[in-house]
Scaffold this motif. Sequence first.
Motif, PDB file in Angstrom:
ATOM      1  N   VAL A 241      22.905 -53.086  77.316  1.00  0.00           N
ATOM      2  CA  VAL A 241      23.945 -52.479  76.471  1.00  0.00           C
ATOM      3  C   VAL A 241      23.612 -52.711  75.000  1.00  0.00           C
ATOM      4  O   VAL A 241      23.709 -51.803  74.172  1.00  0.00           O
ATOM      5  N   GLU A 242      23.191 -53.933  74.668  1.00  0.00           N
ATOM      6  CA  GLU A 242      22.810 -54.254  73.288  1.00  0.00           C
ATOM      7  C   GLU A 242      21.637 -53.379  72.833  1.00  0.00           C
ATOM      8  O   GLU A 242      21.644 -52.834  71.727  1.00  0.00           O
ATOM      9  N   LEU A 243      20.635 -53.238  73.660  1.00  0.00           N
ATOM     10  CA  LEU A 243      19.455 -52.430  73.345  1.00  0.00           C
ATOM     11  C   LEU A 243      19.839 -50.976  73.065  1.00  0.00           C
ATOM     12  O   LEU A 243      19.426 -50.394  72.048  1.00  0.00           O
ATOM     13  N   CYS A 244      20.639 -50.401  73.932  1.00  0.00           N
ATOM     14  CA  CYS A 244      21.028 -48.999  73.767  1.00  0.00           C
ATOM     15  C   CYS A 244      21.915 -48.803  72.540  1.00  0.00           C
ATOM     16  O   CYS A 244      21.799 -47.790  71.836  1.00  0.00           O
ATOM     17  N   THR A 245      22.772 -49.765  72.252  1.00  0.00           N
ATOM     18  CA  THR A 245      23.616 -49.699  71.065  1.00  0.00           C
ATOM     19  C   THR A 245      22.769 -49.778  69.799  1.00  0.00           C
ATOM     20  O   THR A 245      23.003 -49.068  68.821  1.00  0.00           O
ATOM     21  N   ARG A 246      21.757 -50.642  69.815  1.00  0.00           N
ATOM     22  CA  ARG A 246      20.885 -50.803  68.646  1.00  0.00           C
ATOM     23  C   ARG A 246      20.139 -49.509  68.304  1.00  0.00           C
ATOM     24  O   ARG A 246      19.851 -49.250  67.135  1.00  0.00           O
ATOM     25  N   MET A 247      19.836 -48.695  69.304  1.00  0.00           N
ATOM     26  CA  MET A 247      19.136 -47.444  69.031  1.00  0.00           C
ATOM     27  C   MET A 247      19.931 -46.608  68.019  1.00  0.00           C
ATOM     28  O   MET A 247      19.398 -46.170  67.003  1.00  0.00           O
ATOM     29  N   GLY A 248      21.210 -46.396  68.297  1.00  0.00           N
ATOM     30  CA  GLY A 248      22.040 -45.620  67.372  1.00  0.00           C
ATOM     31  C   GLY A 248      22.229 -46.307  66.034  1.00  0.00           C
ATOM     32  O   GLY A 248      22.191 -45.669  64.982  1.00  0.00           O
ATOM     33  N   TRP A 249      22.408 -47.622  66.061  1.00  0.00           N
ATOM     34  CA  TRP A 249      22.600 -48.386  64.817  1.00  0.00           C
ATOM     35  C   TRP A 249      21.390 -48.241  63.897  1.00  0.00           C
ATOM     36  O   TRP A 249      21.528 -47.945  62.708  1.00  0.00           O
ATOM     37  N   HIS A 250      20.204 -48.447  64.458  1.00  0.00           N
ATOM     38  CA  HIS A 250      18.987 -48.369  63.631  1.00  0.00           C
ATOM     39  C   HIS A 250      18.734 -46.948  63.137  1.00  0.00           C
ATOM     40  O   HIS A 250      18.270 -46.757  62.004  1.00  0.00           O
ATOM     41  N   LEU A 251      19.039 -45.947  63.957  1.00  0.00           N
ATOM     42  CA  LEU A 251      18.919 -44.555  63.499  1.00  0.00           C
ATOM     43  C   LEU A 251      19.839 -44.301  62.304  1.00  0.00           C
ATOM     44  O   LEU A 251      19.418 -43.744  61.292  1.00  0.00           O
ATOM     45  N   ASP A 252      21.084 -44.712  62.431  1.00  0.00           N
ATOM     46  CA  ASP A 252      22.064 -44.453  61.370  1.00  0.00           C
ATOM     47  C   ASP A 252      21.720 -45.178  60.075  1.00  0.00           C
ATOM     48  O   ASP A 252      22.058 -44.703  58.997  1.00  0.00           O
ATOM     49  N   HIS A 253      21.064 -46.325  60.176  1.00  0.00           N
ATOM     50  CA  HIS A 253      20.730 -47.120  58.991  1.00  0.00           C
ATOM     51  C   HIS A 253      19.286 -46.949  58.535  1.00  0.00           C
ATOM     52  O   HIS A 253      18.810 -47.695  57.673  1.00  0.00           O
ATOM     53  N   CYS A 254      18.595 -45.958  59.123  1.00  0.00           N
ATOM     54  CA  CYS A 254      17.200 -45.657  58.764  1.00  0.00           C
ATOM     55  C   CYS A 254      16.318 -46.907  58.855  1.00  0.00           C
ATOM     56  O   CYS A 254      15.442 -47.131  58.020  1.00  0.00           O
ATOM     57  N   GLN A 255      16.528 -47.692  59.872  1.00  0.00           N
ATOM     58  CA  GLN A 255      15.745 -48.906  60.108  1.00  0.00           C
ATOM     59  C   GLN A 255      14.630 -48.580  61.109  1.00  0.00           C
ATOM     60  O   GLN A 255      14.681 -48.949  62.271  1.00  0.00           O
TER      61      GLN A 255
END
Length: 152
Positions: free
Chosen positions: A12-26
């Motif tokens: 769940v953490e891994l899949c959530t991080r995908m969207g987070w990093h996309l949104d923050h251009c990381q």
Amino acid sequence: MTDHLRDRYEIVELCTRMGWHLDHCQWDELVDLFTDEIRLDYTSLNGGEPVTLPRKDVIEKWRSNREGLAATQHLVSNQLVDVDGDTAEATAMFQATHLLPNEFGGPLWTLAGEYRYALLRTADGWRIKGLTMSIIWAEGNRNIRDLAVQAD
């Protein structure tokens, strides 16, 4: 914590991080979330056939799509995880809003639907090896995608 709960939490953490990093251009942080090759199925949005691409190509495509936009927000919820040894499948509902003020229409394009993640346990932890996006609804100015790429 049982192994099952630990696996579920990590996925769940891994899949959530995908969207987070996309949104923050990381972009560098995205690298560690995926296997070397990723099977992408965006056919519900773009038609065509699913593709398997090197991780670097996928991230570069996402970067070129995202950097022309003013902002994005990927909300991921209702996550379900099914682990089978060293493989897993996770599903989640998503809503992805894209923002680009422009003179050709509304500033927002929102997609909503379901993500299906195929996952692999590696020596470094769980990694996403496949992503299927199934659109349930969309609203707003789809042209934002093309305008964002032209702005680069």
